[in-house]
Design an enzyme around this catalytic site. Sequence first.
Site, PDB file in Angstrom:
ATOM      1  N   ARG A   1       4.012  -0.230  -4.424  1.00 16.75           N
ATOM      2  CA  ARG A   1       3.984   1.218  -4.246  1.00 16.75           C
ATOM      3  C   ARG A   1       5.253   1.710  -3.541  1.00 16.75           C
ATOM      4  O   ARG A   1       5.829   2.734  -3.908  1.00 16.75           O
ATOM      5  CB  ARG A   1       2.767   1.618  -3.432  1.00 16.75           C
ATOM      6  CG  ARG A   1       2.509   3.118  -3.467  1.00 16.75           C
ATOM      7  CD  ARG A   1       1.546   3.523  -2.394  1.00 16.75           C
ATOM      8  NE  ARG A   1       0.205   2.993  -2.604  1.00 16.75           N
ATOM      9  CZ  ARG A   1      -0.697   3.573  -3.383  1.00 16.75           C
ATOM     10  NH1 ARG A   1      -0.393   4.669  -4.015  1.00 16.75           N
ATOM     11  NH2 ARG A   1      -1.894   3.051  -3.518  1.00 16.75           N
ATOM     12  N   ALA A   2       5.707   0.945  -2.566  1.00 14.27           N
ATOM     13  CA  ALA A   2       6.900   1.330  -1.819  1.00 14.27           C
ATOM     14  C   ALA A   2       8.108   1.421  -2.739  1.00 14.27           C
ATOM     15  O   ALA A   2       8.908   2.355  -2.642  1.00 14.27           O
ATOM     16  CB  ALA A   2       7.162   0.323  -0.700  1.00 14.27           C
TER      17      ALA A   2
END
Length: 686
Positions: free
Chosen positions: A274-275
């Site tokens: 996600r980052a």
Amino acid sequence: MTYPFGAVVGMDDMRLALLLNAVSPAVGGVLVRGEKGTAKSTTVRALAAVLPPVVVVAGCRFACDPAAPDPACPDGPHDPGAPGSTRPARLVELPVGASEDRVVGSLDLERALTEGVKAFEPGLLAAAHRGVLYVDEVNLLHDHLVDLLLDAAALGTAYVEREGVSVRHAARFLLVGTMNPEEGELRPQLLDRFGLTVEVAAPRDPVERAEVVRRRFAHDADPVGFAASWASEESALATRIADARTRLPRVVLSDDALRQVTAVCAAFHVDGLRADLVTARAAIAHAAWCGRDEVTEDDVRVAARLALPHRRRRNPFDAPGLDEETLEQALEDARPDEDPPEGPGDGGAPDDGDPGNSPDPGTGSSAHGSDAETQAQPPVPADDDAGATPPSSAPRGEGGGSTDAAPAPDRAAVPPGDPFRTRRLEVPGVGAGVSGRRSRARGDRGRVVGATRPSGTVTRLHLTGTVLAAAPHQVARGRTGPGLRITRADLRQAVLEGREGNLVLFVVDASGSMGARSRMAAVKGAVLSLLLDAYQRRDKVGLVTFRGVEAELALPPTWSVEAAAARLTALPTGGRTPLAAGLLRAHETLRVERVRDPRRRPLLVVVTDGRATGARGADHLGDSRRAAGLLAAEGTAAVVVDCESGPVRLGLAGALGMALGAQTLRLEELAAESLAATVRSVREAA
Ligand SMILES: [Zn+2]
């Protein structure tokens, strides 16, 4: 009249984070953390005025775009050529006390049942579609609602289901949350789901502070004139956002730039991908904002600073922000025109081309961050108890040096003993507080315990109750064939019983009578265990301590269990025992809280051996009993934790418990029952 966005002084990170999301909502929203009085809310509210206006289908309550109306729109279907009207983008505020119905909208079950009509009243998610949804004090919002918001934000859809009737509509909005971390943290699982996070503080520079004050004065003296003086700046910002939105789909994220993104994420040991996605999207948005068609190293740097700090945090005591050296090193290692110092960079794909050349625009470009891509990310499940982390990592295990019988003249803080799982202390009776995990409460969640006539609209139908109410009237209503004839008056609302969170106010005796260091360590360990328990049960906590000549409100009621644990750990001990003062201070604290938060029922936990000493000649024991009587007379639920130890026992804590109308537990009885004991008691009951 809102404050102009351009007139906000400082807050550079926050303003940039908001603008990047305004350019590309796929970035995933902004969480702003900072103490009170930092103009967080003013800045958020100012954003709406610089957002480009939206064109909506006339008469549609769900803000459909005439160019691409929502096929599922409850007000649809709209004609392809439906007339549109232009209105400013909205900023919708979600109050912390909002009900689920208010947020997602409500289905009119009455009309569904009596008229067969699916009537839907839009909620805040519908109102925020194509605009901004703002939650101040987002850390105080119930996890369940935060989860719901983040789901809607990620999917771009709101979904409501009641008794088998369901409605779905588009809800794409920029989610902004602000919070003061001193009032309690957001759970890590929720933290991670905000795209960007910024920490704000009041400016330190006196010149900047003076400018803040000067503009505030000018605004307050003449809001209209002030707004007018900033109008050209505001419209320039609005134009720049609109231009950046147009440019966004063209921005190229080259393989080299993507490699820098992944290298930076790897360097900060963030979990999952996600980052990387958020950093890439933010970098693309920043390039568009700066008028570039290609993502540069600077875009990646800016994006990483906004996207990674909250994902790398491991415990609430870590310093905020990113380590600049690590960031620069990671960027440098992944820089295309330099050979990494030792072999291929970690996390980077193998180099497959002339690094000096401009990259292939066809690969790695995910500029517009479509919904489909967003949907591909599985939502992170909201964790229940597993999310609870010990609020303190203070050193412990010291304090074995002195014997139990020795007095404790030591004024230094004794570290707490190891925490353990405590039994559930609860407020008797049935409350109506905000949902949590401690005491019984009637509310909008839990199991069905009965049926009642609805006071407002029916949100959970009690079917049997409704049928029973309708049955006697069937002949009078002229029923002939199958199917009941139901009217509004027959409808019954299900009564639900679940659990609420409470205010747990600790009153901790820190006087010398509490015995040796090892005893005080055990007492602190027990209170720490209760604090951990309070965190898991979503209680507010407060701490009153007493020793020497006075009682102190060491921590006013807060959601921050971390703060309570820190105060407890640092609490010095020794001296006389002003028990009455401690109880009176608790009484006063509860009185104030009752006004502030009337639905939250308090639970007083008095941790003491029950002794009361002070100046010679006074009736300390009598005073403490009278103070206890005052609390008891108001029906305050209380538990006394008896800390008396040693061969001779006076049983004073038990007598205090009687005066308080409270249950008294010995310190050793605080631990949750062991499995063997539970099995035994079940057998005995059978
Ligand atoms: Zn519509």
